[in-house]
Structure formats: structure tokens, C-alpha cells
Design an enzyme around this catalytic site. Structure first.
Site, PDB file in Angstrom:
ATOM      1  N   CYS A   4     -33.271 -22.561  -1.722  1.00  0.00           N
ATOM      2  CA  CYS A   4     -34.299 -23.476  -1.241  1.00  0.00           C
ATOM      3  C   CYS A   4     -34.721 -23.087   0.171  1.00  0.00           C
ATOM      4  O   CYS A   4     -33.942 -22.534   0.939  1.00  0.00           O
ATOM      5  CB  CYS A   4     -33.741 -24.902  -1.257  1.00  0.00           C
ATOM      6  SG  CYS A   4     -34.945 -26.156  -0.759  1.00  0.00           S
ATOM      7  N   ASP A   6     -35.163 -25.041   2.563  1.00  0.00           N
ATOM      8  CA  ASP A   6     -34.599 -25.999   3.514  1.00  0.00           C
ATOM      9  C   ASP A   6     -33.752 -25.263   4.548  1.00  0.00           C
ATOM     10  O   ASP A   6     -32.787 -24.574   4.200  1.00  0.00           O
ATOM     11  CB  ASP A   6     -33.749 -27.021   2.752  1.00  0.00           C
ATOM     12  CG  ASP A   6     -33.337 -28.207   3.598  1.00  0.00           C
ATOM     13  OD1 ASP A   6     -32.959 -28.004   4.777  1.00  0.00           O
ATOM     14  OD2 ASP A   6     -33.362 -29.336   3.082  1.00  0.00           O
ATOM     15  N   ARG A   8     -31.585 -26.285   6.449  1.00  0.00           N
ATOM     16  CA  ARG A   8     -30.198 -26.761   6.545  1.00  0.00           C
ATOM     17  C   ARG A   8     -29.274 -26.010   5.598  1.00  0.00           C
ATOM     18  O   ARG A   8     -28.073 -26.273   5.563  1.00  0.00           O
ATOM     19  CB  ARG A   8     -30.137 -28.261   6.231  1.00  0.00           C
ATOM     20  CG  ARG A   8     -30.945 -29.119   7.208  1.00  0.00           C
ATOM     21  CD  ARG A   8     -31.017 -30.544   6.734  1.00  0.00           C
ATOM     22  NE  ARG A   8     -31.701 -30.600   5.433  1.00  0.00           N
ATOM     23  CZ  ARG A   8     -31.735 -31.674   4.650  1.00  0.00           C
ATOM     24  NH1 ARG A   8     -31.115 -32.783   5.012  1.00  0.00           N
ATOM     25  NH2 ARG A   8     -32.389 -31.650   3.509  1.00  0.00           N
ATOM     26  N   HIS A  60     -29.231 -27.054  -3.539  1.00  0.00           N
ATOM     27  CA  HIS A  60     -28.391 -27.912  -2.706  1.00  0.00           C
ATOM     28  C   HIS A  60     -28.619 -29.371  -3.068  1.00  0.00           C
ATOM     29  O   HIS A  60     -29.688 -29.752  -3.533  1.00  0.00           O
ATOM     30  CB  HIS A  60     -28.646 -27.670  -1.214  1.00  0.00           C
ATOM     31  CG  HIS A  60     -30.017 -28.047  -0.748  1.00  0.00           C
ATOM     32  ND1 HIS A  60     -30.277 -29.278  -0.181  1.00  0.00           N
ATOM     33  CD2 HIS A  60     -31.189 -27.381  -0.773  1.00  0.00           C
ATOM     34  CE1 HIS A  60     -31.577 -29.330   0.137  1.00  0.00           C
ATOM     35  NE2 HIS A  60     -32.140 -28.197  -0.218  1.00  0.00           N
ATOM     36  N   CYS A  63     -31.826 -32.222  -2.123  1.00  0.00           N
ATOM     37  CA  CYS A  63     -33.017 -31.383  -1.940  1.00  0.00           C
ATOM     38  C   CYS A  63     -34.288 -32.246  -1.888  1.00  0.00           C
ATOM     39  O   CYS A  63     -34.550 -33.049  -2.794  1.00  0.00           O
ATOM     40  CB  CYS A  63     -33.107 -30.388  -3.100  1.00  0.00           C
ATOM     41  SG  CYS A  63     -34.547 -29.299  -3.026  1.00  0.00           S
TER      42      CYS A  63
END
Length: 181
Positions: A4, A6, A8, A60, A63
Site C-alpha cells: 500500500c 500508506d 506508515r 496492512h 488500510c
């Protein structure tokens, strides 16, 4: 590593590898579809040129893309991209309907999405050709828990076309239990 977008979820840090040791492709909700030429080019380069031994799909929990696909607010252009994740949820609607807590349902869609996208990786020409040519290549499905900082194996890791369907069915049966969800 297909993951992803993202921030993080820093792929190199999660697997403990220094920069330059992990070839990474990221997009919203770690989607792999036959119409995404960027992703397909990354897979082809990784498999045919770099000859990576593992082609990992890692999503994750929590998400945002998966959550948006679950809740379906109008997002404009993103609606087209997230439709792939909506299709995953629709395919598994009976299982998901039995989960009363929304955050747990979204986390299950995160798991199911990783499994579906991993199967999609296995169906790419590059991966099928590599396996047909005897190239050693495993395709595992993982999910990252931001709450615990751990990678969770979803029970899907294949090394040939013939293993895909059975591994997928087994992962569907065991992934929710094995990840403690």
C-alpha cells in the site's frame, strides 16, 4: 514487494532490509489488476530482469483505501480504483456479513484483499512464464499490523501455477484464525 502507498507501512523497515535490497511497488490498497500497466511493468522487471526470489504482496490492517471501499463514500476518480477492493468485499459478502464489528470487518477485507491481489500476481504473464521456465519464485501473502508492528503470514505462499487455487482456498479457511482476528 507490492504494498500500500500508506507511508506508515515502510517496506524496508518492516522486513529489516537496508535501502537497495527491496524492490518496491506501492499503490492505494496494494491492488494488482491486469489493466495497471505500471504494476505489471514492475512485476515484469522484478521477475525477468532482477530475478527476485520472492514477490510479496503485503497489505496492512486499518488500510484507508480498504476502509473507503467498504464504506463507499463518493471519492471521484478513486471510486474506479477502489472498485477492485469493493469486488473483493462483494465476493466474500456472506463471511463479512457475519462480522458485527465494523473495524474487524474492514480488517478482514484487508486480509481478503491481500489474498485476492496475490492470486492476481500469480496470474500475470511474467510470473506464469517464470514458473513455466523453471525459475525459482515464491509468491507469499502478508499483512502488516500497525498496532503491533508485526508481519502476519496469511498462509498463502506458492511456487507454481498448480498450487495457486488450493493455497488460496486453504488461506481463506485459516488466515482469519492464524492472524488472531
Amino acid at each position: 514487494w507490492i504494498g500500500c502507498s500508506d507511508s506508515r507501512v515502510p517496506a524496508n523497515e518492516i522486513v529489516g532490509l537496508p535501502p537497495g535490497e527491496l524492490f518496491v511497488h506501492r499503490n492505494v490498497a496494494n491492488v494488482v489488476v491486469h489493466s495497471d500497466l505500471n504494476c505489471l511493468a514492475v512485476v515484469q522487471f522484478a521477475v525477468e530482469v532482477l530475478r527476485v526470489p520472492h514477490l510479496i504482496v503485503c497489505g496492512h490492517y486499518g488500510c484507508g483505501g480498504v476502509t473507503a471501499a467498504w464504506r463507499q463514500p463518493p471519492l471521484g476518480l478513486m471510486d474506479h480504483w477502489l472498485r477492485h477492493v469493493e469486488d473483493v468485499a462483494r465476493k466474500h459478502r456472506a463471511e463479512l456479513a457475519a462480522i458485527a464489528d465494523e473495524s474487524r470487518a474492514v480488517d478482514r477485507v484487508c486480509e481478503l484483499n491481500v489474498l485476492e491481489q496475490t492470486v492476481n500476481v500469480c496470474r500475470t504473464d511474467s510470473v506464469r512464464d517464470a514458473w513455466a521456465g523453471g525459475q525459482e519464485l515464491s509468491v507469499p501473502a502478508w499483512i502488516y499490523g500497525m498496532a503491533d508492528g508485526r508481519l502476519h503470514d496469511l498462509g498463502f505462499a506458492v511456487t507454481s501455477t498448480g498450487e495457486v487455487e488450493d493455497a488460496y482456498e486453504e488461506a481463506l479457511r485459516t488466515s482469519m484464525v492464524s492472524c488472531g482476528r
